[in-house]
Design a protein around this motif. Structure first.
Motif, PDB file in Angstrom:
ATOM      1  N   ILE A 212      54.798  34.978  38.916  1.00 50.28           N
ATOM      2  CA  ILE A 212      54.025  33.723  38.700  1.00 50.28           C
ATOM      3  C   ILE A 212      52.856  33.433  39.709  1.00 50.28           C
ATOM      4  CG2 ILE A 212      54.055  31.464  37.753  1.00 50.28           C
ATOM      5  CD1 ILE A 212      56.683  31.881  36.504  1.00 50.28           C
ATOM      6  N   GLY A 213      51.804  33.364  39.477  1.00 51.12           N
ATOM      7  CA  GLY A 213      50.465  33.302  40.442  1.00 51.12           C
ATOM      8  C   GLY A 213      50.513  34.700  41.160  1.00 51.12           C
ATOM      9  N   SER A 214      50.283  35.638  40.708  1.00 53.73           N
ATOM     10  CA  SER A 214      50.372  36.824  41.411  1.00 53.73           C
ATOM     11  C   SER A 214      49.477  37.244  42.467  1.00 53.73           C
ATOM     12  CB  SER A 214      50.704  38.121  40.562  1.00 53.73           C
ATOM     13  OG  SER A 214      49.666  38.083  39.447  1.00 53.73           O
TER      14      SER A 214
ATOM     15  N   ILE B 153      51.016  37.136  36.563  1.00 55.30           N
ATOM     16  CA  ILE B 153      50.305  36.219  35.675  1.00 55.30           C
ATOM     17  C   ILE B 153      49.365  35.376  36.820  1.00 55.30           C
ATOM     18  CG2 ILE B 153      51.490  36.284  33.523  1.00 55.30           C
ATOM     19  CD1 ILE B 153      51.438  32.955  35.010  1.00 55.30           C
ATOM     20  N   ASP B 154      48.221  35.029  36.465  1.00 54.95           N
ATOM     21  CA  ASP B 154      47.421  34.234  37.213  1.00 54.95           C
ATOM     22  C   ASP B 154      46.296  33.463  36.379  1.00 54.95           C
ATOM     23  OD1 ASP B 154      45.731  33.094  39.586  1.00 54.95           O
ATOM     24  OD2 ASP B 154      47.310  34.419  40.727  1.00 54.95           O
ATOM     25  N   ILE B 155      45.661  32.474  36.978  1.00 58.98           N
ATOM     26  CA  ILE B 155      44.425  32.036  36.724  1.00 58.98           C
ATOM     27  C   ILE B 155      43.298  32.274  37.601  1.00 58.98           C
ATOM     28  CG2 ILE B 155      45.441  30.344  34.874  1.00 58.98           C
ATOM     29  CD1 ILE B 155      45.034  28.199  37.302  1.00 58.98           C
ATOM     30  N   TRP B 156      43.667  32.972  38.587  1.00 60.50           N
ATOM     31  CA  TRP B 156      42.616  33.457  39.537  1.00 60.50           C
ATOM     32  C   TRP B 156      41.642  32.310  40.146  1.00 60.50           C
ATOM     33  CZ3 TRP B 156      45.112  37.948  39.343  1.00 60.50           C
ATOM     34  CH2 TRP B 156      45.401  38.235  38.208  1.00 60.50           C
ATOM     35  N   LYS B 157      42.348  31.316  40.776  1.00 62.61           N
ATOM     36  CA  LYS B 157      41.546  30.138  41.322  1.00 62.61           C
ATOM     37  C   LYS B 157      40.957  30.718  42.865  1.00 62.61           C
ATOM     38  CE  LYS B 157      43.389  26.106  41.773  1.00 62.61           C
ATOM     39  NZ  LYS B 157      44.501  25.190  41.683  1.00 62.61           N
ATOM     40  N   ALA B 158      39.586  30.765  42.939  1.00 61.98           N
ATOM     41  CA  ALA B 158      39.123  31.107  44.089  1.00 61.98           C
ATOM     42  C   ALA B 158      39.625  30.323  45.267  1.00 61.98           C
ATOM     43  CB  ALA B 158      37.566  30.982  43.878  1.00 61.98           C
TER      44      ALA B 158
ATOM     45  N   ASN C 100      39.030  36.296  47.645  1.00 60.91           N
ATOM     46  CA  ASN C 100      38.463  37.328  46.576  1.00 60.91           C
ATOM     47  C   ASN C 100      39.807  37.469  45.515  1.00 60.91           C
ATOM     48  OD1 ASN C 100      36.900  39.496  45.858  1.00 60.91           O
ATOM     49  ND2 ASN C 100      37.964  41.148  47.020  1.00 60.91           N
ATOM     50  N   ASN C 101      40.201  36.398  45.096  1.00 60.83           N
ATOM     51  CA  ASN C 101      41.200  36.152  43.948  1.00 60.83           C
ATOM     52  C   ASN C 101      40.692  36.184  42.634  1.00 60.83           C
ATOM     53  OD1 ASN C 101      43.501  35.746  42.957  1.00 60.83           O
ATOM     54  ND2 ASN C 101      43.480  33.654  43.194  1.00 60.83           N
ATOM     55  N   LEU C 102      40.539  37.829  42.232  1.00 60.63           N
ATOM     56  CA  LEU C 102      40.107  38.107  41.008  1.00 60.63           C
ATOM     57  C   LEU C 102      40.784  39.010  40.494  1.00 60.63           C
ATOM     58  CD1 LEU C 102      36.691  39.293  42.192  1.00 60.63           C
ATOM     59  CD2 LEU C 102      36.893  37.276  40.729  1.00 60.63           C
TER      60      LEU C 102
ATOM     61  N   ASP D 177      48.560  30.829  32.250  1.00 60.14           N
ATOM     62  CA  ASP D 177      48.854  29.743  33.015  1.00 60.14           C
ATOM     63  C   ASP D 177      50.369  29.412  33.310  1.00 60.14           C
ATOM     64  OD1 ASP D 177      49.284  27.092  33.880  1.00 60.14           O
ATOM     65  OD2 ASP D 177      47.572  26.358  33.241  1.00 60.14           O
ATOM     66  N   ALA D 178      50.775  29.114  34.348  1.00 57.95           N
ATOM     67  CA  ALA D 178      52.224  29.059  34.604  1.00 57.95           C
ATOM     68  C   ALA D 178      53.003  27.995  33.963  1.00 57.95           C
ATOM     69  CB  ALA D 178      52.511  28.768  36.042  1.00 57.95           C
ATOM     70  N   CYS D 179      52.312  27.170  33.215  1.00 55.27           N
ATOM     71  CA  CYS D 179      52.703  26.030  32.447  1.00 55.27           C
ATOM     72  C   CYS D 179      52.816  26.292  31.034  1.00 55.27           C
ATOM     73  CB  CYS D 179      51.716  24.643  32.742  1.00 55.27           C
ATOM     74  SG  CYS D 179      51.791  24.124  34.298  1.00 55.27           S
TER      75      CYS D 179
ATOM     76  N   SER E 115      58.077  33.807  42.417  1.00 55.01           N
ATOM     77  CA  SER E 115      56.955  33.151  42.513  1.00 55.01           C
ATOM     78  C   SER E 115      56.568  32.662  43.993  1.00 55.01           C
ATOM     79  CB  SER E 115      56.558  32.093  41.568  1.00 55.01           C
ATOM     80  OG  SER E 115      55.248  31.311  41.664  1.00 55.01           O
ATOM     81  N   LEU E 116      55.352  33.077  44.618  1.00 55.71           N
ATOM     82  CA  LEU E 116      55.291  32.844  46.108  1.00 55.71           C
ATOM     83  C   LEU E 116      54.001  32.007  46.168  1.00 55.71           C
ATOM     84  CD1 LEU E 116      55.835  33.144  49.224  1.00 55.71           C
ATOM     85  CD2 LEU E 116      54.704  35.458  48.954  1.00 55.71           C
ATOM     86  N   LEU E 117      54.031  30.680  46.810  1.00 51.95           N
ATOM     87  CA  LEU E 117      52.927  29.924  47.131  1.00 51.95           C
ATOM     88  C   LEU E 117      52.255  29.766  46.084  1.00 51.95           C
ATOM     89  CD1 LEU E 117      53.399  29.824  50.156  1.00 51.95           C
ATOM     90  CD2 LEU E 117      51.199  30.957  50.695  1.00 51.95           C
TER      91      LEU E 117
HETATM   92  C1  LIG Z   1      47.982  31.087  47.482  1.00 49.75           C
HETATM   93  S1  LIG Z   1      47.875  32.051  46.234  1.00 49.75           S
HETATM   94  C2  LIG Z   1      49.273  33.217  46.402  1.00 49.75           C
HETATM   95  C3  LIG Z   1      49.170  34.512  45.605  1.00 49.75           C
HETATM   96  C4  LIG Z   1      50.312  35.616  45.584  1.00 49.75           C
HETATM   97  N1  LIG Z   1      51.368  34.885  45.101  1.00 49.75           N
HETATM   98  C5  LIG Z   1      50.663  35.952  47.290  1.00 49.75           C
HETATM   99  O1  LIG Z   1      51.688  35.375  47.532  1.00 49.75           O
HETATM  100  O2  LIG Z   1      49.772  36.424  47.809  1.00 49.75           O
HETATM  101  C6  LIG Z   1      48.249  31.127  44.830  1.00 49.75           C
HETATM  102  C7  LIG Z   1      47.878  31.903  43.487  1.00 49.75           C
HETATM  103  O3  LIG Z   1      48.420  30.937  42.415  1.00 49.75           O
HETATM  104  C8  LIG Z   1      47.707  31.031  41.421  1.00 49.75           C
HETATM  105  N2  LIG Z   1      47.736  29.642  40.557  1.00 49.75           N
HETATM  106  C9  LIG Z   1      47.682  28.639  40.840  1.00 49.75           C
HETATM  107  N3  LIG Z   1      47.714  27.795  39.953  1.00 49.75           N
HETATM  108  C10 LIG Z   1      48.194  28.481  38.860  1.00 49.75           C
HETATM  109  C11 LIG Z   1      48.713  28.240  37.326  1.00 49.75           C
HETATM  110  N4  LIG Z   1      48.611  26.877  36.713  1.00 49.75           N
HETATM  111  N5  LIG Z   1      49.089  29.384  36.702  1.00 49.75           N
HETATM  112  C12 LIG Z   1      49.164  30.580  37.249  1.00 49.75           C
HETATM  113  N6  LIG Z   1      48.652  30.870  38.511  1.00 49.75           N
HETATM  114  C13 LIG Z   1      48.071  29.934  39.278  1.00 49.75           C
HETATM  115  C14 LIG Z   1      46.332  30.931  42.241  1.00 49.75           C
HETATM  116  O4  LIG Z   1      45.236  31.507  41.160  1.00 49.75           O
HETATM  117  C15 LIG Z   1      46.421  32.048  43.213  1.00 49.75           C
HETATM  118  O5  LIG Z   1      46.467  33.200  42.839  1.00 49.75           O
END
Ligand SMILES: C[S@@+](CC[C@H](N)C(=O)[O-])C[C@H]1O[C@@H](n2cnc3c(N)ncnc32)[C@H](O)[C@@H]1O
Length: 250
Positions: free
Chosen positions: A101-103, A124-129, A134-136, A159-161, A175-177
């Motif tokens: 989650i949030g990959s 899964i991710d929503i790719w928030k910049a 480079n979050n794509l 979306d994680a929700c 899920s990490l961070l």
């Molecule tokens: C700090 S990055 C960590 C990415 C990856 N897990 C890593 O450790 O390298 C956080 C990620 O969570 C994603 N994210 C934030 N809110 C999210 C949501 N509601 N659903 C899915 N992904 C989400 C962001 O787009 C981002 O890719």
């Protein structure tokens, strides 16, 4: 869902810098406060006010420099140590269905896929910049191709929700961070409900974040999971890191 294509041999995967805007802000603050303290100390005639100003600017330079280094060390080393620690914790058989989650760029997704034989991993991710450089989706696809795990790893925008998966789909949810980025706190609770819902009986979840994970633990427990504690892992991540482990009963 997207599967990755091929890339040139010798190209390295890039898993990005977390919160790049904050890293840049700490870097800039270090340079500006160091320059300010040096210039004022050099040009102004000493007075209690000038000494106080130089002292405060020096303090700001040390604090922001420290945080800048911590965030870069995490991005270049800590996150890979944390990935390996989490994957070792799971102890894969090879046939699991895994959700990350949030990959982001695919750090855990690719790592898990490398440990699978007949199983499959989805990120899964929503790719928030603002959360990762480079979050794509294309960055994750590229990393999947570079690491040659296209047969067992795929990504999906979601979306994680509101996970687009049936109940009891996954053996492992990682899920990490990610969860700290979800606002407000009710939505983080909803994300924990979704984790519990999509885990198979006996399935395991490991949720790590740079903030204490006790609230996630409570939300996972309230969703019916058996939690195995929320613990600090600063030495593994070389920075602030907590992780909660949970299991779907059955
Ligand atoms: C700090 S990055 C960590 C990415 C990856 N897990 C890593 O450790 O390298 C956080 C990620 O969570 C994603 N994210 C934030 N809110 C999210 C949501 N509601 N659903 C899915 N992904 C989400 C962001 O787009 C981002 O890719």
């Amino acid at each position: 869902m997207t599967r990755a294509g091929s890339v040139k041999a010798g190209v390295q995967a890039d898993y990005g810098i977390d919160a790049p805007g904050i890293v840049a802000m700490f870097g800039l603050s270090t340079v500006l406060s160091t320059a300010g303290a040096t210039l004022i100390g050099w040009l102004a005639s000493p007075s209690p006010l000038i000494i106080f100003l130089v002292y405060m600017l020096s303090l700001a330079a040390v604090a922001s420099g420290f945080l800048f280094i911590v965030m870069l060390v995490y991005a270049r080393s800590g996150k890979f140590r944390m990935r390996d620690f989490m994957l070792d914790e799971i102890g894969f058989r090879g046939d699991e269905r895994v959700l990350d989650i949030g990959s982001g760029a695919g750090l855990l997704l690719v790592g898990a896929a490398k440990r699978l034989t007949t199983g499959g991993a989805i990120g899964i991710d929503i790719w928030k910049a603002s959360d990762l450089s480079n979050n794509l989706a294309s960055t994750a696809e590229r990393n999947i191709a570079i690491e040659n795990v296209g047969g067992s790893a795929e990504i999906l925008t979601a979306d994680a929700c509101d996970l687009p998966f049936a109940d009891a789909t996954f053996d492992v949810v990682l899920s990490l961070l990610c969860l700290h980025n979800i606002e407000p706190s009710e939505r983080r609770v909803q994300a924990c409900r979704e984790i519990a819902r999509t885990l198979k009986p006996g399935g395991r979840a490991l949720i790590a974040d740079y903030v204490p994970t006790a609230a996630y633990e409570r939300a996972l427990a309230a969703s019916g999971l058996e939690t195995e504690g929320s613990r600090r892992h600063f030495l593994v991540a070389l920075g602030p890191m907590w992780m909660v482990a949970a299991r779907e009963p059955g």
